[in-house]
Design an enzyme around this catalytic site. Structure first.
Site, PDB file in Angstrom:
ATOM      1  N   TYR A 188       5.316  10.569   2.089  1.00  0.00           N
ATOM      2  CA  TYR A 188       6.495  10.797   1.258  1.00  0.00           C
ATOM      3  C   TYR A 188       6.672  12.289   1.026  1.00  0.00           C
ATOM      4  O   TYR A 188       5.721  12.982   0.657  1.00  0.00           O
ATOM      5  CB  TYR A 188       6.305  10.069  -0.064  1.00  0.00           C
TER       6      TYR A 188
ATOM      7  N   TYR B 176      16.997  12.274  -9.380  1.00  0.00           N
ATOM      8  CA  TYR B 176      15.876  12.720  -8.553  1.00  0.00           C
ATOM      9  C   TYR B 176      15.815  11.869  -7.270  1.00  0.00           C
ATOM     10  O   TYR B 176      16.775  11.825  -6.525  1.00  0.00           O
ATOM     11  CB  TYR B 176      14.573  12.703  -9.348  1.00  0.00           C
ATOM     12  N   SER B 177      14.712  11.173  -7.012  1.00  0.00           N
ATOM     13  CA  SER B 177      14.543  10.509  -5.715  1.00  0.00           C
ATOM     14  C   SER B 177      15.446   9.303  -5.514  1.00  0.00           C
ATOM     15  O   SER B 177      15.519   8.773  -4.397  1.00  0.00           O
ATOM     16  CB  SER B 177      13.082  10.092  -5.515  1.00  0.00           C
ATOM     17  N   MET B 178      16.141   8.858  -6.532  1.00  0.00           N
ATOM     18  CA  MET B 178      17.140   7.816  -6.314  1.00  0.00           C
ATOM     19  C   MET B 178      18.385   8.382  -5.644  1.00  0.00           C
ATOM     20  O   MET B 178      19.313   7.632  -5.322  1.00  0.00           O
ATOM     21  CB  MET B 178      17.477   7.102  -7.617  1.00  0.00           C
TER      22      MET B 178
END
Length: 386
Positions: free
Chosen positions: A173, A58-60
Site C-alpha cells: 500500500y 484521505y484514502s477514500m
C-alpha cells in the site's frame, strides 16, 4: 431494523471525548435506513455536527480515482496492460530496493510497472509513513509523502526512489493511486480535478465533491489535540486549491455525495458498466493474498480480504459479519465505508479523528480506538441492526 445499539455507541464515543463528531449513513436497497449526526462539526468552537458537513476523505479518494481510470479502460483509451512509462517517461529508469538488514541494494525491474499494478497496489511504491523499513526511510528523507509538493516535484522525487518490491510480486500500500492520477492527467491533457468532475461527480450528481471544500463553514474539524497521544492534530488544508491533485489522499466530500458513488458501484448504474463495476470490486491479488498476510500488520486489508482495483474485497471469514464480495476502504482522517452487494447494504462512517498512532507509533496502532477497531465495531453494529 433496530439501530439503537449503533446510535448509543457513537453517542457514547462523543460523550467520552473519543470522537469530536461523526456522521453515520446506512442504506439498504438504495433507501436510507439510518442517519446519525453526532457531536461537533468544530469542537474547538462548539459548533454542532451537521448533515451536510464536508470531510477530508484521505484514502477514500482512491476509489474515486480508480473508478475514473476504469472509465478510460471502458472506452478503450487506456489498457490495464499499459506500462507506466508510456505516459510518465520519467519512471522509465525505476529500480527495486532489496532490503538487506538496514541497507538498500538496488536491482533492475523484472518487468515494467503496469496500470494494473497501480490499481491493485502491486507496483512496489510505498509510503514513508505507516510502519518502518529501509526503503520507507528513503521515502521519508525525500519527503514524497508531503502534501505541499508540486506535481513536478512529487513525480521527479518519486521516480528517483527505489520500489520496495518487484512490480506484480507483492501488495504494498502506497503512493500508487497518486501516480495513477497523474498518469490520467498525462493521458487526457487535463487536471485530475477536472477529470473527476467530468467523468464521476457530474454524472452522479455529486455537487459537493472535489479537492476543495466549497463552503469552509461546513468543514468538519478534529480535536485540537489527539485524546490518545496528546499530540496536536493537523489535517490537510482543503480550503483552497492544492499544489497538486493528490489522487490518493486529497479529496473532500459529503456523506450524501459518497453514498451516490458507492451506490453506483453496488448497482453498476450511472458510472461504469456493470461488468466494469464488478471488475473493480472483485479480488485481483489471488496467491499474493496469503503471502501478504504473512507479512503481518503491514498487510492492510486484513484477514478474510483480498484487494480489487482500489478497494479491499472480502473473500471469506473476517473479523466482522458480512458476505463474500463485500468491499470496503477507509481514510486516515477518520472515514470508513463498506458495501455488501449480497445484502443490498451500503454504510458510511465519516469523522475527523485520525489514528495518529498509525504514523507516530505503528507498533501501538492496534491499541487505538480508531482505525480498524472502530471500523470493525461499526460494521458489526450495522449488521446487528438488520
Amino acid at each position: 431494523m433496530d439501530f439503537r445499539r449503533l446510535d448509543a455507541y457513537f453517542r457514547r464515543m462523543v460523550e467520552e471525548g473519543l470522537l469530536p463528531g461523526a456522521l453515520v449513513l446506512v442504506a439498504r436497497g438504495g433507501e436510507v435506513a439510518f442517519l446519525g449526526v453526532y457531536g461537533y462539526l468544530d469542537p474547538g468552537r462548539g459548533l454542532p455536527m451537521r448533515e451536510d458537513a464536508f470531510f477530508r476523505l484521505y484514502s477514500m479518494t482512491k476509489p474515486w480515482v480508480s473508478a475514473l481510470a476504469l472509465t478510460f479502460v471502458e472506452e478503450g483509451t487506456l489498457s490495464l496492460r499499459d506500462p507506466l512509462e508510456k505516459y510518465l517517461p520519467g519512471f522509465a529508469a525505476l529500480k527495486v530496493g532489496r532490503e538487506v538488514g538496514e541497507e538498500v541494494v538496488l536491482e533492475p525491474l523484472r518487468r515494467p510497472v503496469l496500470v494494473y499494478d497501480l490499481l491493485r497496489h502491486t507496483a512496489g511504491f510505498t509510503y514513508g509513513v505507516f510502519f518502518r523499513s529501509p526503503v520507507k526511510r528513503l521515502y521519508l528523507e525525500a519527503g514524497v509523502d508531503r502534501f505541499d509538493l508540486s506535481r513536478e516535484a512529487f513525480l521527479s522525487r518519486l521516480a528517483a526512489l527505489p520500489l520496495r518490491f518487484q512490480p506484480g510480486e507483492a501488495f504494498e500500500y502506497g503512493l500508487s493511486t497518486d501516480v495513477l492520477g497523474h498518469l490520467l492527467e498525462a493521458l487526457a491533457g487535463k487536471g485530475l480535478a477536472e477529470l473527476l468532475e467530468e467523468r464521476v461527480f457530474r454524472p452522479l450528481g455529486m455537487k459537493d465533491s472535489g479537492f476543495v471544500a466549497q463552503d469552509p463553514t461546513r468543514l468538519a474539524q478534529p480535536f485540537p489535540q489527539d485524546p490518545e497521544t496528546g499530540r496536536r492534530i493537523v489535517l490537510l488544508p482543503v480550503e483552497a486549491p492544492p499544489p497538486r491533485y493528490a489522487g490518493g489522499m486529497g479529496g473532500v466530500g459529503t456523506a450524501w455525495d459518497y453514498l451516490r458513488f458507492l451506490e453506483a458501484l453496488r448497482t453498476g448504474k450511472g458510472l461504469l458498466h456493470p461488468s466494469l463495476a464488478r471488475l473493480m470490486t472483485q479480488d485481483h491479488l489471488g496467491p499474493l493474498y496469503p503471502e501478504g498476510l504473512r507479512r503481518g500488520l503491514e498487510y492492510l486489508p486484513g484477514p478474510g480480504y483480498g484487494f480489487g482495483l482500489g478497494v479491499a474485497v472480502r473473500l471469506a471469514g473476517g473479523m466482522a459479519p458480512g458476505h463474500p464480495g463485500e468491499f470496503y476502504w477507509a481514510g486516515f482522517g477518520g472515514t470508513y465505508f463498506f458495501v455488501d452487494p449480497a445484502a443490498g447494504l451500503t454504510a458510511l462512517l465519516l469523522a475527523q479523528a485520525p489514528n495518529l498512532l498509525a504514523v507516530l507509533e505503528p507498533e501501538r496502532a492496534l491499541h487505538s480506538v480508531y482505525g480498524d477497531r472502530m471500523g470493525l465495531t461499526f460494521k458489526t453494529l450495522v449488521y446487528g441492526a438488520l
